[in-house]
Design a protein around this motif. Structure first.
Motif, mmCIF file in Angstrom:
data_model
loop_
_atom_site.group_PDB
_atom_site.id
_atom_site.type_symbol
_atom_site.label_atom_id
_atom_site.label_comp_id
_atom_site.label_asym_id
_atom_site.label_seq_id
_atom_site.Cartn_x
_atom_site.Cartn_y
_atom_site.Cartn_z
ATOM 1 N N GLY A 97 14.541 15.592 -1.551
ATOM 2 C CA GLY A 97 14.904 14.346 -0.909
ATOM 3 C C GLY A 97 13.981 13.236 -1.345
ATOM 4 O O GLY A 97 12.977 13.457 -2.024
ATOM 5 N N ALA A 98 14.317 12.005 -0.924
ATOM 6 C CA ALA A 98 13.509 10.855 -1.309
ATOM 7 C C ALA A 98 12.219 10.814 -0.503
ATOM 8 O O ALA A 98 12.115 11.400 0.575
ATOM 9 C CB ALA A 98 14.322 9.569 -1.096
ATOM 10 N N GLY A 99 11.219 10.092 -1.029
ATOM 11 C CA GLY A 99 9.996 9.849 -0.286
ATOM 12 C C GLY A 99 8.968 10.955 -0.366
ATOM 13 O O GLY A 99 8.047 10.998 0.442
ATOM 14 N N GLN A 100 9.085 11.865 -1.349
ATOM 15 C CA GLN A 100 8.160 12.993 -1.429
ATOM 16 C C GLN A 100 7.141 12.844 -2.556
ATOM 17 O O GLN A 100 6.318 13.744 -2.764
ATOM 18 C CB GLN A 100 8.950 14.289 -1.647
ATOM 19 C CG GLN A 100 9.971 14.579 -0.572
ATOM 20 C CD GLN A 100 9.346 14.618 0.813
ATOM 21 O OE1 GLN A 100 8.340 15.283 1.016
ATOM 22 N NE2 GLN A 100 9.913 13.880 1.738
ATOM 23 N N GLY A 101 7.175 11.722 -3.307
ATOM 24 C CA GLY A 101 6.280 11.580 -4.456
ATOM 25 C C GLY A 101 4.811 11.671 -4.096
ATOM 26 O O GLY A 101 4.036 12.402 -4.731
ATOM 27 N N LEU A 102 4.379 10.910 -3.095
ATOM 28 C CA LEU A 102 2.966 10.943 -2.711
ATOM 29 C C LEU A 102 2.581 12.305 -2.148
ATOM 30 O O LEU A 102 1.440 12.751 -2.308
ATOM 31 C CB LEU A 102 2.686 9.848 -1.681
ATOM 32 C CG LEU A 102 2.792 8.405 -2.203
ATOM 33 C CD1 LEU A 102 2.524 7.426 -1.076
ATOM 34 C CD2 LEU A 102 1.836 8.159 -3.354
ATOM 35 N N ALA A 103 3.549 12.976 -1.482
ATOM 36 C CA ALA A 103 3.249 14.317 -0.979
ATOM 37 C C ALA A 103 2.999 15.280 -2.128
ATOM 38 O O ALA A 103 2.116 16.151 -2.050
ATOM 39 C CB ALA A 103 4.409 14.815 -0.108
ATOM 40 N N ARG B 85 0.838 -1.199 0.000
ATOM 41 C CA ARG B 85 0.000 0.000 0.000
ATOM 42 C C ARG B 85 0.877 1.256 0.000
ATOM 43 O O ARG B 85 1.997 1.244 0.498
ATOM 44 C CB ARG B 85 -0.913 0.021 1.235
ATOM 45 C CG ARG B 85 -1.610 -1.303 1.508
ATOM 46 C CD ARG B 85 -2.739 -1.562 0.532
ATOM 47 N NE ARG B 85 -3.214 -2.943 0.623
ATOM 48 C CZ ARG B 85 -4.029 -3.396 1.579
ATOM 49 N NH1 ARG B 85 -4.457 -2.589 2.524
ATOM 50 N NH2 ARG B 85 -4.429 -4.663 1.575
ATOM 51 N N PRO B 86 0.359 2.367 -0.505
ATOM 52 C CA PRO B 86 1.130 3.624 -0.468
ATOM 53 C C PRO B 86 1.386 4.059 0.974
ATOM 54 O O PRO B 86 0.523 3.932 1.844
ATOM 55 C CB PRO B 86 0.219 4.625 -1.190
ATOM 56 C CG PRO B 86 -0.724 3.793 -1.976
ATOM 57 C CD PRO B 86 -0.917 2.526 -1.211
ATOM 58 N N VAL B 87 2.589 4.575 1.199
ATOM 59 C CA VAL B 87 2.962 5.072 2.519
ATOM 60 C C VAL B 87 3.408 6.524 2.352
ATOM 61 O O VAL B 87 4.562 6.801 2.020
ATOM 62 C CB VAL B 87 4.097 4.238 3.146
ATOM 63 C CG1 VAL B 87 4.409 4.754 4.550
ATOM 64 C CG2 VAL B 87 3.719 2.776 3.189
ATOM 65 N N PRO B 88 2.511 7.480 2.588
ATOM 66 C CA PRO B 88 2.917 8.887 2.452
ATOM 67 C C PRO B 88 3.835 9.293 3.581
ATOM 68 O O PRO B 88 3.783 8.741 4.680
ATOM 69 C CB PRO B 88 1.587 9.646 2.521
ATOM 70 C CG PRO B 88 0.698 8.748 3.329
ATOM 71 C CD PRO B 88 1.108 7.332 2.992
ATOM 72 N N ALA B 89 4.709 10.258 3.297
ATOM 73 C CA ALA B 89 5.571 10.794 4.349
ATOM 74 C C ALA B 89 4.715 11.483 5.388
ATOM 75 O O ALA B 89 3.850 12.296 5.056
ATOM 76 C CB ALA B 89 6.586 11.772 3.752
ATOM 77 N N GLY B 90 4.937 11.146 6.661
ATOM 78 C CA GLY B 90 4.115 11.727 7.720
ATOM 79 C C GLY B 90 4.280 13.223 7.829
ATOM 80 O O GLY B 90 3.343 13.961 8.052
ATOM 81 N N GLU B 91 5.534 13.696 7.671
ATOM 82 C CA GLU B 91 5.790 15.130 7.728
ATOM 83 C C GLU B 91 6.724 15.452 6.577
ATOM 84 O O GLU B 91 7.881 15.062 6.567
ATOM 85 C CB GLU B 91 6.418 15.540 9.066
ATOM 86 C CG GLU B 91 5.515 15.264 10.254
ATOM 87 C CD GLU B 91 6.007 15.969 11.506
ATOM 88 O OE1 GLU B 91 6.861 16.857 11.391
ATOM 89 O OE2 GLU B 91 5.504 15.638 12.587
ATOM 90 N N SER B 92 6.228 16.140 5.562
ATOM 91 C CA SER B 92 7.007 16.419 4.368
ATOM 92 C C SER B 92 8.144 17.376 4.678
ATOM 93 O O SER B 92 7.981 18.346 5.388
ATOM 94 C CB SER B 92 6.108 17.036 3.285
ATOM 95 O OG SER B 92 5.079 16.139 2.942
ATOM 96 N N ALA B 93 9.284 17.057 4.118
ATOM 97 C CA ALA B 93 10.439 17.926 4.309
ATOM 98 C C ALA B 93 10.423 19.044 3.288
ATOM 99 O O ALA B 93 10.142 18.816 2.123
ATOM 100 C CB ALA B 93 11.727 17.099 4.158
#
Length: 879
Positions: A98-104, A86-94
């Motif tokens: 950086g990595a992990g910002q696609g869903l944000a 399942r998609p895991v959005p970043a809890g607090e966007s930086a």
């Protein structure tokens, strides 16, 4: 979905799990939408690229991209063959790349978004509404149940800031390894291991995101129950090995990502060990129980807060990982000759002497490249560069903290070379050795309003909380006595928030002292609560107080510590206290300054009808921040007072022993200031059997005044003994010499010579440089001031001749030399003050000299805001 009408055009295309598929998906969407929804093309291209990248990195299956154009919206979906991922959005966007910002990015730009899960596929989709209507709310959660069996892992005292930093760093390392593998580079990591590492990382991120959902702030220290796939332990072990290999590649500069710092590495090992250990039947171990690397500190448990730097009296500068200053406080700016806003944005090298700049840049680069610190957590003597070009000797103490978005901040405290690098806590019992207590602090009402901690729903709840915080701050700031201030704080808290209040502080030897215990009524406290020194915080301690002192908390306790938690004498002592007071609920919160824990506040309620709850924690968090700042300032004040007094006393001489001349001297520091004074006395034998007596006061109450005082005292001794001239000529030479050192420093001084044989008679040959006149008190109690021979202050007109005077001194008469702190009072005339001194001296005429001096201090110094020096002598005939 009832709002979607029949599509005018639907197209789809399948793509393999390859990096180039992201670009191909963009071109497909552009072609599908160009003619029918041209305004949405650019946004749709960006968002589909992000979703396709997630499929390539995480699902690693064939993907199908579909694009639909409806009457008023565009809907794009990306399907893959792994419905359990399942998609895991970043809890607090930086707020940085950086990595992990696609869903944000998708969540920010799309009108609506979501995920649909079927038996064998999942589809991540977004919509772009073209008619301007406000869309309904969206989220990434799915109603589908978890895939397969799950297990729960408990993470005790999880530091939120370190978790965020670790998560960002894991994502960045795995992303680079994946890109390198797709490019055919040899990373030393097996492709199957890299895939397993991605799976484990996704499982941990998904479980943590679900556990943190609804928490007030990720950056707090939490104890979380995390749900993970039951069979993920093997993949987590592989993740650890892959990340270790990636770290080595980063240190060898084969990756663009920086290596992690020591505390991040330690946290990652702990996190992965907790997952694998508990999934295989092991017990949880709190993060606060894990031994730290030497450079690590409790500051890692709290997120970076610039307000702590601004509020601190310790000169402090903070820089980011680009070596630029982001925060500087007033004391640091003043020390180095800058305005605060002038330094922000500049590189740290502006404060580093030129001959050390290359070394600094090399060391900072090595830290970023290797993650191996050389000076973090150590006190290093270095010169800092003042704005005017001179060097300022300081001790540099650097720690790292993590921002709420996972970045690292380097916090440097600059202490003058003559002072300790950090204000040291007081030794046990040292806080009692202070001046008489001053009245202060807020008046406490007889029936104060009670704050329950959840008063936000009550009409005046926030206002009452603000008043409580204001009164706490005022209670500590209104008195220099730490004991008194803490007693007032506990009294306020037991009247308004809790039934019991306990404050424990660590001293400079890391020993724990119970400073304050208070109850809302006059009920007699248990004997254990009065104990000053508590058992040590050993490695075996596992109770809530020990955890808090290692950085956890605030901890909410709905019952006393369990017997199974009692692993040390400190744990047993704490549990017994809870039992004796009948605790129903409690909150134990750490007291921190600049990230370092120096104590704990325990609040206890015994009423089962209004226990502490989770809603109480934000208020108590604000309370301990205010209390910590107040305690830090009080400790700094007292430590500065003690250093100043020790320095002052070290500069005061031992009086000579003269057979026919009784002598006594006293020095008393100011009762209201922590600064060093310029008052001094001296006495020595001049060739020719003459006894020199000196009293003086340098203008100012700071280190410069103390230095000037020491210089004047030494020069006067040298001139007097070398030249052996009358007092007025000695003072003239002293004034000339002083002028060569400083043209601005001024001082008052009396220099006198007591002459006469052992059997008498005696005379005092003296000259005064603007000082208050000596007081002569006969044995019968008659008094008069020896006010002849008075001239200008030192530092006014060095070349002007000075007057002198000679006065006879009767046997057994007392001559008192004193500084202005003994008699001068605000809003009182000098004549009145001098008359009062005469009356007290007359009443003490028959007393021994030690009693004479002590009684004068007791009678006259209680209201003095200045330091005081006394020198008294009394000629006594000897046969």
């Amino acid at each position: 979905m009832d709002h979607i009408s029949q599509p005018k055009a639907v197209s789809s295309q399948r793509f393999p799990p390859r990096p180039e598929s992201a670009g191909q998906a963009r071109r497909f969407v552009r072609t599908a939408l160009a003619d029918r929804a041209p305004d949405a093309v650019e946004t749709a291209e960006l968002l589909v690229s992000e979703l396709m990248t997630n499929v390539v990195r995480h699902a690693r299956t064939e993907a199908e991209v579909s694009a639909r154009v409806l009457d008023h919206l565009v809907r794009v979906g990306v399907s893959d063959g792994r419905p359990c991922r399942r998609p895991v959005p970043a809890g607090e966007s930086a707020p940085y790349a950086g990595a992990g910002q696609g869903l944000a990015v998708v969540g920010h730009l799309a009108s609506r978004y979501g995920v649909d899960v079927e038996d064998a596929r999942k589809t991540v989709w977004f919509e772009l509404w073209l008619d301007g209507r406000p869309p309904p709310p969206s989220d990434w959660r799915s109603a589908a149940p978890p895939c397969g069996p799950t297990r729960t892992v408990t993470l005790v005292d999880l530091p939120g800031t370190l978790y965020l930093a670790s998560q960002h760093h894991r994502h960045a390392l795995l992303r680079e390894l994946t890109l390198a593998a797709f490019a055919g580079a040899d990373t030393g990591v097996d492709p199957e291991d890299l895939a397993a590492a991605h799976d484990a990382n996704h499982a941990i991120s998904a479980g943590m995101a679900a556990a943190l959902d609804g928490q007030p702030s990720v950056t707090h220290v939490h104890s979380l129950s995390v749900t993970l796939p039951a069979g993920v332990a093997r993949a987590v072990r592989i993740l650890g090995r892959v990340l270790d290999a990636a770290e080595e590649a980063a240190r060898d500069e084969r990756l663009l990502t920086w290596p992690s710092l020591p505390q991040n590495r330690a946290f990652r090992r702990w996190l992965l060990d907790q997952v694998t250990g508990q999934l295989t039947g092991g017990p949880p171990t709190a993060w606060t129980m894990v031994p730290r690397e030497p450079s690590a500190s409790p500051s890692e448990l709290v997120s970076w807060d610039a307000s702590q730097v601004w509020a601190s009296r310790v000169p402090t500068i903070a820089a980011d990982d680009t070596n630029r200053i982001i925060v500087v406080n007033g004391p640091a700016a003043d020390m180095l000759g800058w305005q605060e806003d002038e330094l922000v944005g500049q590189r740290l090298t502006v404060l580093i002497p030129e001959h050390l700049r290359d070394r600094h840049v090399t060391a900072f680069t090595r830290l970023l490249l290797t993650g191996q610190p050389r000076i973090l957590g150590r006190s290093v003597p270095l010169p800092a560069l003042h704005r005017d070009g001179r060097l300022v000797p300081v001790r540099l103490f650097i720690q790292t903290q993590v921002t709420a978005d996972g970045r690292t901040v380097y916090v440097a405290q600059l202490a003058p070379r003559t002072a300790p690098p950090v204000p040291a806590p007081l030794a046990a019992g040292e806080s009692e050795a202070v001046s008489p207590q001053l009245p202060g602090g807020p008046e406490l009402p007889d029936d104060p309003e009670r704050v329950t901690g959840a008063d936000g729903d009550e009409p005046d709840g926030p206002a009452r909380e603000r008043r409580l915080l204001a009164d706490i701050g005022e209670s500590l700031s209104s008195t220099p006595n730490l004991d008194e201030g803490l007693q007032r704080v506990c009294k306020i808290l037991t009247q308004r928030l809790a039934d019991w209040c306990v404050v424990d502080l660590l001293d400079e030897g890391e020993l724990l002292e119970r400073f304050c215990v208070a109850h809302h009524s006059s009920t007699e406290l248990p004997a254990e609560a009065y104990a000053g020194r508590l058992p040590p915080v050993t490695g075996a301690a596992r109770g809530p107080l020990a955890r808090v002192l290692r950085g956890a908390g605030p901890l909410l306790l709905t019952e006393g510590p369990e017997p199974s938690q009692v692993k040390s004498p400190l744990d047993a002592h704490d549990r017994e206290l809870f039992e004796r007071v009948g605790a129903n609920s409690a909150v134990i919160a750490p007291l921190r300054t600049r990230g370092a824990v120096f104590g704990a506040l325990t609040l206890i309620r015994t009423d089962g009808e209004r226990p502490f709850t989770e809603e109480s924690l934000p208020l108590i968090g604000d309370l301990v921040r205010s209390l910590s700042l107040g305690v830090e300032h009080a400790r700094l004040y007292q430590e500065t007072r003690h250093i100043a007094e020790r320095l002052q006393r070290s500069l005061l001489p031992v009086l000579p022993e003269i057979a026919h001349l009784d002598m006594a001297a006293r020095y008393a520091p100011s009762s209201t200031t922590a600064q060093i004074g310029g008052d001094w006395y001296d006495s020595f034998v001049v060739p020719g059997d003459r006894t020199a007596v000196v009293i003086g006061d340098v203008t100012g109450h700071d280190l410069e005044a103390a230095v000037a005082m020491s210089q004047l005292r030494s020069m006067l001794r040298g001139i007097a003994i070398d030249r052996q001239e009358p007092p007025e000529e000695v003072l003239r030479r002293l004034d000339v010499a002083n002028h060569s050192l400083s043209e601005e420093a001024t001082a008052t001084c009396i220099y006198g010579l007591v002459t006469g044989p052992a059997s008498g008679p005696w005379k005092l040959n003296h000259s005064s440089a603007g000082h208050l006149p000596p007081l002569l008190t006969t044995r019968e109690g008659d008094t008069r001031y020896l006010d002849a021979g008075s001239g200008l202050l030192l530092g006014m007109e060095p070349d002007m001749p000075r007057p002198g005077a000679i006065d006879p001194i009767p046997a057994h008469a007392t001559v008192l030399l004193y500084t202005d702190g003994l008699i001068e009072r605000r809003d009182e005339s000098l004549d009145h003050a001098m008359d009062r001194l005469r009356r007290h001296a007359a009443a003490l005429a028959d007393e021994p000299l030690d009693v004479f001096c002590d009684e004068l201090l007791i009678a006259l110094s209680a209201d003095s805001a200045d330091d005081i020096a006394l020198l008294a002598f009394r000629p006594v005939p000897r046969d």
